[in-house]
Motif scaffolding. Structure first.
Motif, PDB file in Angstrom:
ATOM      1  N   LEU A 341      15.600  -5.276 111.006  1.00  0.00           N
ATOM      2  CA  LEU A 341      14.648  -6.170 110.524  1.00  0.00           C
ATOM      3  C   LEU A 341      14.036  -6.200 109.167  1.00  0.00           C
ATOM      4  O   LEU A 341      13.766  -7.137 108.958  1.00  0.00           O
ATOM      5  N   ARG A 342      13.845  -4.980 109.048  1.00  0.00           N
ATOM      6  CA  ARG A 342      13.330  -4.664 107.548  1.00  0.00           C
ATOM      7  C   ARG A 342      14.291  -5.401 106.445  1.00  0.00           C
ATOM      8  O   ARG A 342      13.781  -5.820 105.736  1.00  0.00           O
ATOM      9  N   ARG A 343      15.730  -5.079 106.717  1.00  0.00           N
ATOM     10  CA  ARG A 343      16.406  -5.803 105.822  1.00  0.00           C
ATOM     11  C   ARG A 343      16.587  -7.261 105.932  1.00  0.00           C
ATOM     12  O   ARG A 343      16.622  -7.844 104.523  1.00  0.00           O
ATOM     13  N   THR A 344      16.119  -7.647 106.922  1.00  0.00           N
ATOM     14  CA  THR A 344      16.265  -9.161 107.011  1.00  0.00           C
ATOM     15  C   THR A 344      14.870  -9.989 106.422  1.00  0.00           C
ATOM     16  O   THR A 344      15.122 -10.911 105.521  1.00  0.00           O
ATOM     17  N   LEU A 345      13.912  -9.296 106.639  1.00  0.00           N
ATOM     18  CA  LEU A 345      12.724  -9.812 106.106  1.00  0.00           C
ATOM     19  C   LEU A 345      12.561  -9.637 104.445  1.00  0.00           C
ATOM     20  O   LEU A 345      12.165 -10.391 103.758  1.00  0.00           O
ATOM     21  N   GLN A 346      13.318  -8.543 104.023  1.00  0.00           N
ATOM     22  CA  GLN A 346      13.088  -8.316 102.509  1.00  0.00           C
ATOM     23  C   GLN A 346      14.346  -9.096 101.785  1.00  0.00           C
ATOM     24  O   GLN A 346      13.974  -9.629 100.751  1.00  0.00           O
ATOM     25  N   GLU A 347      15.363  -9.689 102.483  1.00  0.00           N
ATOM     26  CA  GLU A 347      16.512  -9.976 101.531  1.00  0.00           C
ATOM     27  C   GLU A 347      17.054 -11.434 102.287  1.00  0.00           C
ATOM     28  O   GLU A 347      17.749 -12.099 101.669  1.00  0.00           O
ATOM     29  N   HIS A 348      16.834 -11.828 103.639  1.00  0.00           N
ATOM     30  CA  HIS A 348      17.803 -12.894 104.185  1.00  0.00           C
ATOM     31  C   HIS A 348      16.605 -13.842 104.780  1.00  0.00           C
ATOM     32  O   HIS A 348      17.163 -14.490 105.966  1.00  0.00           O
ATOM     33  N   THR A 349      15.710 -14.251 104.362  1.00  0.00           N
ATOM     34  CA  THR A 349      14.686 -15.478 104.695  1.00  0.00           C
ATOM     35  C   THR A 349      15.115 -16.549 103.752  1.00  0.00           C
ATOM     36  O   THR A 349      15.848 -16.219 102.828  1.00  0.00           O
ATOM     37  N   PHE A 350      14.770 -17.538 104.339  1.00  0.00           N
ATOM     38  CA  PHE A 350      15.197 -18.917 103.696  1.00  0.00           C
ATOM     39  C   PHE A 350      14.535 -19.088 102.366  1.00  0.00           C
ATOM     40  O   PHE A 350      14.946 -19.594 101.245  1.00  0.00           O
ATOM     41  N   THR A 351      13.208 -18.397 102.066  1.00  0.00           N
ATOM     42  CA  THR A 351      12.588 -18.515 100.967  1.00  0.00           C
ATOM     43  C   THR A 351      13.308 -17.761  99.874  1.00  0.00           C
ATOM     44  O   THR A 351      13.570 -18.170  98.895  1.00  0.00           O
ATOM     45  N   THR A 352      13.984 -16.338 100.223  1.00  0.00           N
ATOM     46  CA  THR A 352      14.817 -15.919  99.436  1.00  0.00           C
ATOM     47  C   THR A 352      15.957 -16.623  98.921  1.00  0.00           C
ATOM     48  O   THR A 352      16.562 -16.895  97.753  1.00  0.00           O
ATOM     49  N   ARG A 353      16.742 -17.289 100.047  1.00  0.00           N
ATOM     50  CA  ARG A 353      17.876 -18.044  99.737  1.00  0.00           C
ATOM     51  C   ARG A 353      17.457 -19.112  99.025  1.00  0.00           C
ATOM     52  O   ARG A 353      18.480 -19.535  98.068  1.00  0.00           O
ATOM     53  N   VAL A 354      16.570 -19.880  99.197  1.00  0.00           N
ATOM     54  CA  VAL A 354      16.199 -21.098  98.147  1.00  0.00           C
ATOM     55  C   VAL A 354      16.067 -20.792  96.853  1.00  0.00           C
ATOM     56  O   VAL A 354      16.473 -21.508  95.958  1.00  0.00           O
ATOM     57  N   GLN A 355      15.514 -19.641  96.589  1.00  0.00           N
ATOM     58  CA  GLN A 355      15.240 -19.253  95.235  1.00  0.00           C
ATOM     59  C   GLN A 355      16.768 -18.838  94.544  1.00  0.00           C
ATOM     60  O   GLN A 355      16.746 -19.162  93.132  1.00  0.00           O
ATOM     61  N   GLN A 356      17.533 -18.336  95.332  1.00  0.00           N
ATOM     62  CA  GLN A 356      19.019 -18.230  95.147  1.00  0.00           C
ATOM     63  C   GLN A 356      19.722 -19.408  94.752  1.00  0.00           C
ATOM     64  O   GLN A 356      20.363 -19.759  93.601  1.00  0.00           O
ATOM     65  N   LEU A 357      19.533 -20.605  95.608  1.00  0.00           N
ATOM     66  CA  LEU A 357      19.952 -21.789  95.474  1.00  0.00           C
ATOM     67  C   LEU A 357      19.520 -22.462  94.133  1.00  0.00           C
ATOM     68  O   LEU A 357      20.185 -23.123  93.376  1.00  0.00           O
ATOM     69  N   ALA A 358      18.177 -22.302  93.728  1.00  0.00           N
ATOM     70  CA  ALA A 358      17.498 -23.000  92.611  1.00  0.00           C
ATOM     71  C   ALA A 358      18.299 -22.426  91.615  1.00  0.00           C
ATOM     72  O   ALA A 358      18.536 -22.989  90.333  1.00  0.00           O
ATOM     73  N   ALA A 359      18.590 -20.918  91.377  1.00  0.00           N
ATOM     74  CA  ALA A 359      19.178 -20.505  90.192  1.00  0.00           C
ATOM     75  C   ALA A 359      20.450 -20.949  89.949  1.00  0.00           C
ATOM     76  O   ALA A 359      20.671 -21.363  88.728  1.00  0.00           O
ATOM     77  N   VAL A 360      21.293 -21.172  90.882  1.00  0.00           N
ATOM     78  CA  VAL A 360      22.712 -21.714  90.691  1.00  0.00           C
ATOM     79  C   VAL A 360      22.753 -23.162  90.228  1.00  0.00           C
ATOM     80  O   VAL A 360      23.792 -23.580  89.807  1.00  0.00           O
ATOM     81  N   LEU A 361      21.588 -23.970  90.933  1.00  0.00           N
ATOM     82  CA  LEU A 361      21.642 -25.262  90.430  1.00  0.00           C
ATOM     83  C   LEU A 361      20.999 -25.727  89.339  1.00  0.00           C
ATOM     84  O   LEU A 361      20.667 -26.783  88.811  1.00  0.00           O
ATOM     85  N   SER A 362      20.416 -24.553  88.682  1.00  0.00           N
ATOM     86  CA  SER A 362      19.342 -24.620  87.468  1.00  0.00           C
ATOM     87  C   SER A 362      18.269 -25.528  87.810  1.00  0.00           C
ATOM     88  O   SER A 362      18.030 -26.367  86.861  1.00  0.00           O
ATOM     89  N   TRP A 363      17.469 -25.249  88.588  1.00  0.00           N
ATOM     90  CA  TRP A 363      16.417 -26.366  88.938  1.00  0.00           C
ATOM     91  C   TRP A 363      15.064 -25.708  87.926  1.00  0.00           C
ATOM     92  O   TRP A 363      15.157 -24.524  87.563  1.00  0.00           O
TER      93      TRP A 363
END
Length: 363
Positions: A341-363
């Protein structure tokens, strides 16, 4: 009379112990969720038009994350993509999956949108099971995101210029620890369609599971040879997301078995690309604070520590052995689930993932 009193006393003690164990788990989860306060996401100065697939939990998770992460978000039905894009004029249009319910003129609409100067991205969530279809879709987009490692090179070989491995995640506003009623509790839970590899596993486990408190939900389970043995535990058909969350919370152990990738009646993967990446259920189970036993995928160790945050199995025999072990070791089971649970909340929420997506798409 003495026998009745003894039976009542034994039942009361058993109920007390079960309640005590559940209370420990619920309290520990609540404390952990309060403790983990993620940092506010970076706000990107872009306008996004989002096109949902109809995967309710994923769509809502992405949308909530986008609202936190970009200046402006609009949502449109796939039938009106081009029309809405012409009115809104977003910087990017982000499409989830682009399959199943999308209209016949899907790709013609994408061509029209790109001709307007609007950037388009598609995030495939069904790879590699439908590559017969995705290989015709991917080249029509400016950017391709896929949650499956094995398809990255496929899209590059097709001439797609911007291809990115982007794993899925969980919507923690939905999938989260919660107290549930007795009817949702089980020793062992599995939710999903009865693909043939799952049928084979549960046929082998049926004699063991028949003696446990089990909950299984999904379609096609009557394919099993031992269906009659497990029929009392099976809820046939689609299970609403909110019900799945409650059953995950009420289970001591949730099994996660990825579907087979082999071409055949259940898949449109004639290229027979392997499944190397984990499914969204991996994150969803962990986010509920429940112990997960999952089959192994190549990139699993990049997201969870096996043996510490969840555990794995290769065979039915190994899975049965581990279920028996963890059902007898409550403290160990609870500690592992909490670490997951701890690992999921720290690293695997969609908020975290969208930040990673924004970085690769240069938003």
């Amino acid at each position: 009379m003495l026998v009745k009193k003894q039976a009542f006393s034994a039942a009361a003690e058993k109920g007390y112990l079960l309640g005590y164990e559940q209370g420990l788990r619920d309290g520990a989860c609540e404390s952990l969720v309060r403790l983990i306060q993620p940092a506010a996401p970076i706000k990107h100065d872009v306008c996004i038009l989002y096109i949902p697939q109809g995967f309710e939990a994923i769509d809502q998770g992405i949308l909530e994350a986008l609202r936190q992460s970009v200046r402006e978000v609009h949502v449109a039905d796939s039938k009106q993509m081009a029309e809405q894009a012409s009115l809104i004029r977003p910087d990017w249009m982000l499409v989830l999956n682009g399959l199943h319910v999308f209209p016949e003129n899907h790709l013609e609409q994408i061509d029209q949108i790109r001709a307007m100067g609007i950037q388009t991205a598609i995030w495939f969530a069904d790879d590699p099971y439908v590559t017969e279809e995705t290989i015709t879709i991917a080249p029509r987009y400016d950017a391709v995101l896929t949650h499956e490692l094995s398809t990255v090179q496929l899209y590059l070989d097709l001439g797609c210029r911007s291809v990115h491995y982007m794993p899925l995640a969980v919507h923690p506003g939905w999938f989260k620890p919660m107290r549930v009623e007795e009817k949702y509790r089980s020793d062992i839970c599995f939710i999903g369609q009865a693909f043939w590899n799952r049928v084979e596993l549960f046929d082998a486990l049926a004699p063991y599971l028949a003696g446990k408190r089990v909950f299984i939900a999904g379609g096609l389970w009557d394919r099993m040879k031992n269906y009659s043995m497990l029929k009392p535990f099976i809820r046939m058909g689609w299970l609403p997301v909110e019900e799945s969350i409650r059953y995950y919370n009420g289970a001591k152990i949730v099994i996660n078995l990825h579907r087979t990738t082999e071409a055949g009646s259940d898949n449109r993967n004639t290229l027979n690309l392997p499944g190397r990446s984990i499914n969204p259920r991996t994150y969803e189970i962990a986010a509920c604070g429940t112990l997960q036993l999952t089959d192994q995928r190549e990139d699993l160790p990049h997201y969870y520590r096996v043996g510490l945050e969840l555990d794995t199995f290769k065979t039915a025999e190994e899975l049965q052995s581990k279920m028996a072990y963890y059902l007898k070791h409550e403290d160990e089971r609870r500690a592992m689930a909490l670490r997951g649970l701890r690992r999921t909340l720290q690293e695997h929420t969609f908020t975290t993932r969208v930040q990673q997506l924004a970085a690769v798409l240069s938003w």
